[in-house]
Design an enzyme around this catalytic site. Structure first.
Site, mmCIF file in Angstrom:
data_model
loop_
_atom_site.group_PDB
_atom_site.id
_atom_site.type_symbol
_atom_site.label_atom_id
_atom_site.label_comp_id
_atom_site.label_asym_id
_atom_site.label_seq_id
_atom_site.Cartn_x
_atom_site.Cartn_y
_atom_site.Cartn_z
ATOM 1 C CE LYS A 195 -4.456 -1.483 1.705
ATOM 2 N NZ LYS A 195 -5.559 -1.224 2.618
ATOM 3 C CE LYS B 233 -6.644 -7.972 -1.831
ATOM 4 N NZ LYS B 233 -6.640 -7.535 -0.440
ATOM 5 C CE LYS C 255 -13.435 -3.346 0.378
ATOM 6 N NZ LYS C 255 -13.549 -2.938 1.704
#
Ligand code: AMP
Ligand code: TRP
Length: 346
Positions: free
Chosen positions: A124, A208, A211
């Site tokens: 991230k 993966k 969202k």
């Protein structure tokens, strides 16, 4: 504080389930198959707390209005999927400040080296680590606090959360050792259940389904209508071969593996059973079957979710009641924790 009966936490049931989900956009089929579906099943035989983790979402900047809306959407989606907010507890994280307080104590327990190993932080934060929020770095400590504020014992999650749960175990063990309270916090069990513990992107079988993927075509959202679901499956990446007849044939074919895994999970069957039915066939016909299964499964959920979202005030009331009930469970555990740590309070 003296250790009066009122201030001592009631014994925790032998199995208490906690899990959380971030309100950062639409829920996906990955969330549903990897986590939420298992949350629903666990309600039958355990006491469950399910939390929309709005404070975790703040580790990346969120538009305030969008954050509120996403929190209500996720709550509605969870109820539509079958979470029973009366029998169990459903709330958003910021309603119970005990999570934040316990997270601070855990900031002082967890070691830099432990957090440095977290792969999700690396993903991230990306290349610009210096510019990541410090919240993103200590995110797993807040996650441990979410769970241990209730002395929850079992945590249903998708595969990607395994490392964070190991950290929660390490925190509980170190806390219990350092303050010489052997069973103060339970060492939690991850529950990673079902065929689809890691649903992959429809555009890239090695990433993966998420969202936050910039491409909406990479995922199926619980808000997608039937045409959109059919379109996304039709356009999903495949390879030129026919489907394999057994799971060994998925070697080097991540997209084929992913689509069959989704098909099996939606039909509540094993991958080998699914292959008995669709193995050896062409992708075109299989995709039609997959779309039919996905639509049959998801459209009642989407409909119910939209119905619930017509009354946002009711969703807020429901979350608020959940927050009060959650607080009643965590307050005595936090009081005991302060006492163990040597904090002067009443
Ligand atoms: P998040 O959306 O990151 O808050 O994740 C909420 C829950 O959904 C966690 O238990 C995740 O492990 C699970 N989850 C998210 N994406 C996937 C996926 N692609 N496959 C399986 N589980 C997932
Ligand atoms: N970190 C989890 C995720 O991104 C969400 C989460 C926050 C969670 N607190 C939790 C999951 C506690 C399980 C238990 O998916």
């Amino acid at each position: 504080m003296t250790d009066t009966a009122a201030q001592t936490a009631a014994p925790t049931p032998s199995k208490r389930v906690f899990s959380g989900i971030q309100p950062t956009g639409n829920l996906t089929l990955g969330n549903y198959l990897g986590a939420i579906r298992n949350w629903v099943t666990l309600q039958d035989n355990s006491e469950c707390l399910y939390c929309v983790v709005d404070m975790h979402a703040l580790t990346l900047f969120q538009e305030p209005a969008a954050l509120k809306e996403a929190t209500r959407q996720v709550a509605a989606a969870l109820i539509a999927c079958g979470i029973d907010a009366e029998k169990h507890i459903l709330f958003n994280q910021s309603l119970n400040q005990d999570h934040a307080e316990l997270a601070w104590y855990f900031n002082c327990v967890a070691r830099m080296g432990w957090l440095n190993r977290m792969t999700q932080f690396k993903d991230k934060a990306g290349k610009n680590r210096e510019n990541a929020s410090t919240g993103l770095f200590v995110y797993p400590n807040l996650m441990a606090a979410d769970i241990l504020a209730y002395r929850a014992t079992h945590v249903p999650v998708g595969e990607d959360q395994k490392q964070h749960l190991e950290l929660a175990r390490d925190i509980a063990i170190k806390f219990n050792n350092d303050w010489e309270k052997p069973d103060f916090f339970p060492v939690v069990e991850p529950l990673i259940l079902g065929e689809a513990t890691r649903v992959m992107s429809l555009r890239d079988g090695s990433a993966k389904m998420s969202k936050s993927d910039p491409s909406d075509m990479s995922r199926i959202n619980l808000t997608d209508d039937t045409d959109m679901i059919a379109k996304k499956i039709r356009k999903a990446k495949t390879d030129p071969e026919d489907l394999p007849r057994d799971a060994d044939g998925f070697e080097g074919r991540p997209e084929a593996r992913n689509l069959v895994t989704i098909y099996a999970a939606l039909g509540n069957e094993s991958i080998s059973d699914a292959l008995r039915d669709v193995g050896g066939g062409q992708f075109g016909a299989f995709k039609q079957k997959l779309a039919d299964r996905a639509i049959a499964h998801l459209s009642p959920i989407t409909e119910e979710m939209n119905r619930l979202l017509e009354d946002r005030a009711e969703i807020d009331r429901l979350l608020f009641r959940g927050g009060e009930r959650a607080k009643a469970l965590s307050a005595p555990i936090l009081a005991e924790t302060r006492e163990v740590l040597g904090l002067v309070h009443h």
